[in-house]
Write an enzyme that holds these catalytic residues in place. Structure first.
Site, PDB file in Angstrom:
ATOM      1  N   THR A 142       1.676  -4.331   4.493  1.00  0.00           N
ATOM      2  CA  THR A 142       1.122  -4.905   5.739  1.00  0.00           C
ATOM      3  C   THR A 142       0.731  -6.014   5.746  1.00  0.00           C
ATOM      4  O   THR A 142       0.773  -6.700   7.193  1.00  0.00           O
ATOM      5  CB  THR A 142       0.600  -3.479   6.517  1.00  0.00           C
ATOM      6  OG1 THR A 142      -1.015  -3.681   5.778  1.00  0.00           O
ATOM      7  CG2 THR A 142       1.157  -2.073   6.425  1.00  0.00           C
ATOM      8  N   ASP A 143       0.045  -6.644   4.383  1.00  0.00           N
ATOM      9  CA  ASP A 143      -0.949  -7.840   5.067  1.00  0.00           C
ATOM     10  C   ASP A 143       0.723  -8.281   5.874  1.00  0.00           C
ATOM     11  O   ASP A 143       0.185  -9.618   6.358  1.00  0.00           O
ATOM     12  CB  ASP A 143      -1.214  -8.204   4.077  1.00  0.00           C
ATOM     13  CG  ASP A 143      -2.733  -7.364   3.333  1.00  0.00           C
ATOM     14  OD1 ASP A 143      -3.005  -6.368   4.414  1.00  0.00           O
ATOM     15  OD2 ASP A 143      -3.361  -6.820   2.247  1.00  0.00           O
ATOM     16  N   SER A 164       1.610  -7.696  -0.717  1.00  0.00           N
ATOM     17  CA  SER A 164       2.596  -8.637   0.014  1.00  0.00           C
ATOM     18  C   SER A 164       1.851  -9.993  -0.350  1.00  0.00           C
ATOM     19  O   SER A 164       2.461 -10.866   0.285  1.00  0.00           O
ATOM     20  CB  SER A 164       2.996  -8.261   1.654  1.00  0.00           C
ATOM     21  OG  SER A 164       1.607  -8.214   2.315  1.00  0.00           O
ATOM     22  N   THR A 175       0.664  -1.261   0.032  1.00  0.00           N
ATOM     23  CA  THR A 175      -0.116   0.306   0.088  1.00  0.00           C
ATOM     24  C   THR A 175       1.305   1.305  -0.167  1.00  0.00           C
ATOM     25  O   THR A 175       0.806   2.447  -0.621  1.00  0.00           O
ATOM     26  CB  THR A 175      -0.947  -0.377   0.957  1.00  0.00           C
ATOM     27  OG1 THR A 175      -2.071  -0.872   0.922  1.00  0.00           O
ATOM     28  CG2 THR A 175      -1.830   1.318   1.428  1.00  0.00           C
TER      29      THR A 175
HETATM   30  N1  ASP Z   1      -2.538  -5.215   0.106  1.00  0.00           N
HETATM   31  C1  ASP Z   1      -1.403  -4.590   0.633  1.00  0.00           C
HETATM   32  C2  ASP Z   1      -0.474  -4.704   0.591  1.00  0.00           C
HETATM   33  O1  ASP Z   1      -0.002  -5.453  -0.131  1.00  0.00           O
HETATM   34  C3  ASP Z   1      -1.786  -4.069   2.100  1.00  0.00           C
HETATM   35  C4  ASP Z   1      -0.726  -2.925   2.800  1.00  0.00           C
HETATM   36  O2  ASP Z   1       0.602  -2.617   2.382  1.00  0.00           O
HETATM   37  O3  ASP Z   1      -1.359  -2.385   3.544  1.00  0.00           O
HETATM   38  O4  ASP Z   1      -0.267  -6.155   1.713  1.00  0.00           O
END
Ligand code: ASP
Length: 356
Positions: free
Chosen positions: A131-132, A98, A52
């Protein structure tokens, strides 16, 4: 790439004026003016992987339904003043959500970070990441990077095109942490929302809020505050340079799966994992690490097949004694995959879970 910035020039001019006083054009010969050396800034490498923080939405008010649209270099441009903190360079490791991370990518990332810190002589690394699954990647790096220098994992909960995007400040503060001498010897960190967590302890705890990374009962290590980076505690469990796990020259890890338990759970998921060739299973059990009665057949099947089982608990806080300790299943799986590269002896596996 060394980055120059007008504010950096102002800083050096300020230092110069403090050292020698105001310049009086006619009072001194140029040869009498002692040159002031630019302070040596710590060298920090940003390794951008996506997420993100690297995402762009169609409008500033859109905070969902976005996609990857910025590079690591773009993110640096969004954090003015970052050049005063460190001598920064960026490399684009990947640009993926991620959820597309893999064990093979973890291995390549870990080995690359060891090279940046130990062969190329950087003082710290910042990894930008979705973050995931950030808590998984960070824990993998915590267990495998062969360096005492800081590895700071960061990301964002809002795309970097949003009003009040959190990514630029998270990046800025992560560079401050990576550049801090106080951050040495503490393993990998997760740093978002000014909060410093150990990569061992933190997990994504909220689907949308910027304070998503939490370490449960174990708590934060410190904060990146406006005046300074402040760290109160150090992780005592083994990590990084003290770890026995080595992924240099490795391209895959033994298969380990997770089985979630609940009232009435049976052996069918376990059968499927056994057919897929699993070598180890983390059982997300109940309470202190037991499992429901209906799971007994599955436990016996795994025992007979010589599959290494580590007991966990779906209860989020507290220890599972002789099992995962305080790790959630998705992090226990990583430790078990690495443990199986050195042993399949159950006593040794228990030792590993009590030391890391
Ligand atoms: N979908 C995103 C990821 O790549 C979510 C994030 O980064 O917060 O994990």
């Amino acid at each position: 790439m060394r980055r120059n910035h007008p504010m950096r020039a102002c800083l050096f001019l300020g230092l110069y004026l403090l050292a020698v006083g105001p310049i009086q054009a006619s009072a001194q010969e140029p040869s009498e003016i002692a040159p002031v050396e630019a302070p040596d800034l710590p060298r920090v490498r940003i390794v951008a992987t996506g997420g993100t923080i690297a995402s762009r939405a169609e409008s500033p008010t859109q905070v969902s339904g976005y996609s990857i649209g910025f590079t690591g270099e773009d993110l640096l441009e969004m954090a003015p003043g970052i050049e005063l903190v460190a001598d920064i360079s960026v490399e684009q490791f990947s640009n993926i959500p991620s959820g597309s991370m893999s064990v093979e990518r973890w291995i390549a990332l870990s080995n690359r970070i060891t090279e940046i810190l130990e062969t190329e002589g950087y003082d710290g690394v910042v990894v930008t990441h979705g973050t995931d699954t950030l808590d998984e990647t960070a824990f993998f790096l915590h267990l495998t990077v062969k360096s005492e220098k800081p590895v700071v994992c960061t990301g964002a909960m809002r795309p970097s095109s949003a009003i009040s995007a959190d990514g630029p400040l998270n990046l800025y503060n992560s560079v401050r942490l990576a550049a801090s001498p106080d951050a040495h010897g503490l393993g990998a960190f997760i740093m978002l929302n000014d909060e410093i967590n150990s990569a061992r302890d933190a997990f994504k705890g909220d689907t949308h809020r910027v304070e998503t990374f939490q370490s449960g009962a174990l708590g934060l290590l410190g904060w990146v505050d406006s005046d300074r980076v402040v760290i109160y505690r150090e992780p005592l469990r083994r990590h990084t340079a003290e770890s026995e796990f080595d992924v240099q020259g490795v391209d895959s890890l033994p298969r380990v799966d997770i089985v979630y338990t609940y009232v009435g759970v049976d052996e069918f998921a376990v059968k499927g994992f056994m057919e897929a060739g699993t070598k180890g299973v983390v059982v997300e059990g109940i309470g202190g690490g037991g499992s429901p009665r209906s799971f007994r057949g599955a436990s016996a099947m795994m025992r007979e097949a010589g599959i290494v089982v580590v007991r966990g608990s779906r209860t989020p806080d507290g220890r599972v004694n002789g099992g995962v300790d305080t790790l959630p299943a998705h992090k226990a799986r990583i430790l078990l995959m690495l443990a199986l590269t050195v042993t399949d002896d159950p006593d040794e596996i228990r030792r590993i879970f009590s030391e890391y």
